[in-house]
Design an enzyme around this catalytic site. Structure first.
Site, PDB file in Angstrom:
ATOM      1  N   HIS A  85     -13.265  -2.456   9.923  1.00 10.03           N
ATOM      2  CA  HIS A  85     -12.691  -2.291   8.588  1.00 10.03           C
ATOM      3  C   HIS A  85     -12.856  -3.532   7.715  1.00 10.03           C
ATOM      4  O   HIS A  85     -12.211  -3.641   6.672  1.00 10.03           O
ATOM      5  CB  HIS A  85     -11.211  -1.900   8.673  1.00 10.03           C
ATOM      6  CG  HIS A  85     -10.930  -0.808   9.652  1.00 10.03           C
ATOM      7  ND1 HIS A  85     -11.403   0.471   9.483  1.00 10.03           N
ATOM      8  CD2 HIS A  85     -10.265  -0.806  10.837  1.00 10.03           C
ATOM      9  CE1 HIS A  85     -11.024   1.217  10.510  1.00 10.03           C
ATOM     10  NE2 HIS A  85     -10.344   0.464  11.344  1.00 10.03           N
ATOM     11  N   ARG A 111      -7.161  -8.711  -7.792  1.00  8.53           N
ATOM     12  CA  ARG A 111      -7.793 -10.031  -7.843  1.00  8.53           C
ATOM     13  C   ARG A 111      -9.293  -9.838  -7.986  1.00  8.53           C
ATOM     14  O   ARG A 111      -9.793  -8.709  -7.972  1.00  8.53           O
ATOM     15  CB  ARG A 111      -7.509 -10.796  -6.547  1.00  8.53           C
ATOM     16  CG  ARG A 111      -7.911  -9.993  -5.300  1.00  8.53           C
ATOM     17  CD  ARG A 111      -7.870 -10.803  -4.037  1.00  8.53           C
ATOM     18  NE  ARG A 111      -7.987  -9.989  -2.840  1.00  8.53           N
ATOM     19  CZ  ARG A 111      -9.111  -9.505  -2.339  1.00  8.53           C
ATOM     20  NH1 ARG A 111     -10.260  -9.727  -2.973  1.00  8.53           N
ATOM     21  NH2 ARG A 111      -9.122  -8.787  -1.234  1.00  8.53           N
ATOM     22  N   LYS A 120       0.814  -1.216   0.000  1.00  4.49           N
ATOM     23  CA  LYS A 120       0.000   0.000   0.000  1.00  4.49           C
ATOM     24  C   LYS A 120       0.847   1.265   0.000  1.00  4.49           C
ATOM     25  O   LYS A 120       0.448   2.292  -0.561  1.00  4.49           O
ATOM     26  CB  LYS A 120      -0.946  -0.010   1.202  1.00  4.49           C
ATOM     27  CG  LYS A 120      -2.023  -1.078   1.158  1.00  4.49           C
ATOM     28  CD  LYS A 120      -2.976  -0.921   2.337  1.00  4.49           C
ATOM     29  CE  LYS A 120      -4.079  -1.966   2.299  1.00  4.49           C
ATOM     30  NZ  LYS A 120      -3.558  -3.323   2.528  1.00  4.49           N
ATOM     31  N   GLU A 167      -2.030   7.420   7.593  1.00  2.47           N
ATOM     32  CA  GLU A 167      -2.902   8.158   6.689  1.00  2.47           C
ATOM     33  C   GLU A 167      -3.898   8.962   7.513  1.00  2.47           C
ATOM     34  O   GLU A 167      -4.398   8.483   8.541  1.00  2.47           O
ATOM     35  CB  GLU A 167      -3.655   7.169   5.791  1.00  2.47           C
ATOM     36  CG  GLU A 167      -3.914   7.635   4.394  1.00  2.47           C
ATOM     37  CD  GLU A 167      -4.396   6.492   3.511  1.00  2.47           C
ATOM     38  OE1 GLU A 167      -3.797   6.277   2.445  1.00  2.47           O
ATOM     39  OE2 GLU A 167      -5.364   5.819   3.889  1.00  2.47           O
TER      40      GLU A 167
END
Length: 652
Positions: free
Chosen positions: A237, A294, A118, A202
């Protein structure tokens, strides 16, 4: 162009069933693999052949590249489909498949590597001009350096594992004094789940929507998107409910987000199926979050709206065929396709902090009238080593309200007895006023179902009374017709102690009352109508129920509500109070991954004594009272069953 004739699915469970269904329809020979824990699983029998790869834990089976490559070689596979999870986004595995001379049903390894981390993905996407949230995505991972960047970015802050997904290795930090613990726990969970403890930071949006764009790219350079999916209903999440189209996305916003997703795919030379995930703010601004290289778990909602088999597209693109539809046609289909909603049926107990469940599935019957992707059967052992998702249920209807009602009704008719699931909670979410309004964010579950009590499905007292009567009065199996009425003149006067309540049954023949405290219910005509079916009249209302027994435990389901009760009539006397209050029992099937105490240690109430791992999640075991550790009944690394006595704390 290479035609795929023999396809190995390097995965387990329902995604194997899903891929095999399409591959067989295309005339492709399908090959399954299975671990020792899955030797009696359903998915190997759904393929044309199957190869044992040994091991129980993922690292020893579905994450073992050498074992999977050997299985492909031994089975004569020509191509490998990775499914989702496990090695599906592992560029090293993809390259190893290609190096073995096989077809990889997925994107190029270089594209996977670009998005697989990421931190690297944030850097690449920012350079491509797609919006990213302020954060830190560097390789330096010193805790003091991360803390400094956190203060620069500001709070609230999201700590994320740079590798993997599924909500693991993610922590929301609201203030500075929570940061150190969040960094440590996210890092350790990331190492356990993905083998990589790298973290990124973030800026956190506290009330965004999670909206993702399905993209496809062929080997000829064409890239298209197939509209969005809204995945805002999440717990920790992890997605729970997914739908398309998003209630928050207009046609103009759909095209803007779709073009951004296509730009992401083009920038890394992508081929195949992929999903670009965004956070959508209330003002319509959106921010790149990650790309999944994917097929997604929630792909069926896109299939419902577009009428396209996405697995077939994957296989055809892997064979070198071009995309069969252009962007305009895909948008036309999507926007005329009505509404589709998917829910994930998981082996977890929402009323016990979503505790993962493992054990035997005693009764399974999917509902009619909707799509249900699964690889389940009566008597299947649900292992503690893998993800908790059991099945996916998908409803498609002309409108969002109709789709939600259709899916909630289907959940009421789903039989999944033998271990706790989130089935009841899913039905309640679909009937929730805020969900039905369409105006919500990723905070929906935390706000509407904030704690264990709120997430527990209310159990009608009448159903509990019926369970007590079924335990006490019904035989284990239906009697022969000649004996069916033998007990009708029998007087009933007995106490029935169950796991939570003690019921008093009084009456004669087939008419009696069940009482518990001030609560009384009238039950008549109680009888077995089949090996797992009973009927009765409860408080004047005819009722039919499904029941299954497992030792002293009875599972009962009626009117969309299920409960499990334990018959304590023959239970031994309780242990001494000191042991009862100081006993630490395994809350689930799982493996001990951390042990912090020895016999003789002094502990304070709430102190961390051990950590168990099940279904890729860690669960902390704390001291129930202050005292001295009297005995330790477990070894580090040992696999234990639910309710096993692990530790004893004796009061001082």
């Amino acid at each position: 162009m290479t035609r795929i004739a023999r396809l190995m699915v390097a995965n387990r469970g329902e995604i194997v069933a899903r891929v095999a269904r399409t591959a067989k329809a295309m005339g492709v020979h399908t090959i399954a693999v299975y671990s020792d824990a899955d030797r009696n699983a359903v998915h190997p029998g759904l393929c044309d052949s199957a190869v044992a790869i040994g091991g129980e834990r993922p690292a020893d089976s579905y994450l073992s590249i050498p074992k999977l490559l050997e299985a492909a070689r031994a089975s004569g596979a020509q191509a490998v489909h990775p499914g989702y999870g496990f090695l599906s986004e592992n560029a090293v595995f993809a390259q190893a498949v290609l190096d073995a001379g096989l077809v990889w049903v997925g994107p190029p390894p270089a594209a996977m590597a670009a998005m697989g981390n990421k931190s690297a993905a944030r850097q690449a996407i920012g350079q491509a001009g797609v919006p990213v949230l302020p954060g830190y995505d560097g390789s330096e991972q010193d805790l003091s350096l991360l803390a400094g960047h956190a203060l620069r970015i500001g709070f609230p802050l999201m700590v994320k594992a740079a590798s993997g997904g599924g909500g693991r290795g993610m922590r929301l930090v609201l203030q500075a004094d929570q940061l150190e613990a969040a960094l440590q726990s996210a890092g350790s969970e990331a190492v356990a789940a993905f083998g990589d403890g790298q973290l990124l930071l973030e800026r956190a949006l506290l009330a965004p929507r999670h909206v993702e764009i399905q993209i496809f790219a062929d080997q000829q350079g064409q890239v298209v998107h197939l509209g969005e999916r809204d995945c805002s209903v999440q717990r920790r999440h992890q997605k729970v409910v997914e739908e398309a189209p998003s209630p928050a996305v207009t046609p103009a916003l759909r095209r803007s987000m779709g073009e951004a997703a296509v730009q992401v795919a083009r920038s890394i030379g992508y081929v195949g199926a992929g999903t670009v995930e965004f956070l959508l703010d209330t003002d319509g601004s959106y921010w790149f979050m990650e790309m999944n290289t994917r097929l997604q778990v929630e792909h069926p909602v896109t299939e419902a709206l577009t009428g396209i088999d996405l697995v077939e597209w994957q296989l055809r693109i892997a064979q070198g065929e071009p995309l069969p539809l252009d962007q305009d046609e895909l948008l036309r289909r999507f926007e005329a396709g009505g509404h589709a909603i998917e829910v994930r049926l998981c082996a977890e107990d929402p009323g016990r902090d979503y505790l993962p469940q493992a054990g035997r599935l005693l009764r399974w019957q999917p509902p009619s009238g909707i799509r249900c992707d699964h690889a389940l059967a009566d008597g299947l052992d649900i292992a503690p080593f893998y993800d908790s998702m059991l099945a996916k249920l998908i409803a498609h209807a002309p409108t969002r309200i109709a789709a939600a009602a259709k899916l909630a009704d289907a959940l009421d008719r789903t039989l999944c007895l033998g271990l706790a699931t989130n089935r009841g909670l899913l039905a309640r979410i679909l009937r929730d006023d805020e969900f039905l309004s369409g105006d919500f964010s990723t905070a929906l579950l935390a706000r509407r179902f904030p704690d264990d009590v709120a997430r527990q499905t209310p159990l009608p007292g009448g159903l509990q009374a019926l369970a007590a009567a079924a335990v006490a009065l019904l035989p284990a199996t239906p009697l022969p017709d000649l004996w069916a009425d033998w007990s009708r003149a029998k007087a009933v006067d007995q106490q029935v102690p169950l796991v939570h309540k003690r019921w008093q049954l009084l009456g004669i023949g087939s008419s009696f009352t069940a009482s518990c405290g001030d609560e009384t219910h009238r039950i008549t005509d109680l009888r077995l109508t089949g090996p797992q079916q009973l009927s009765a009249t409860l408080n004047g209302r005819p009722l039919r129920a499904t029941r299954v027994r497992d030792g002293n435990t009875l599972w009962l389901m009626a009117d969309g509500v299920e409960l499990a009760v334990e018959d304590h009539r023959l239970s031994p006397a309780p242990q001494a109070r000191a042991l009862a209050t100081g006993a630490v029992l395994a809350p689930m099937h799982g493996r001990l991954v951390q042990l912090n105490v020895r016999a003789g240690d002094t502990v304070q109430a709430g102190a961390l004594m051990a950590v168990m791992e099940a279904m890729k999640m860690e669960h902390q075991l704390t001291a129930p009272i202050s005292g001295v550790v009297g005995a330790v009944h477990i070894r580090l690394g040992e696999q234990v069953a639910a309710r096993k006595l692990l530790l004893e704390v004796m009061p001082p």
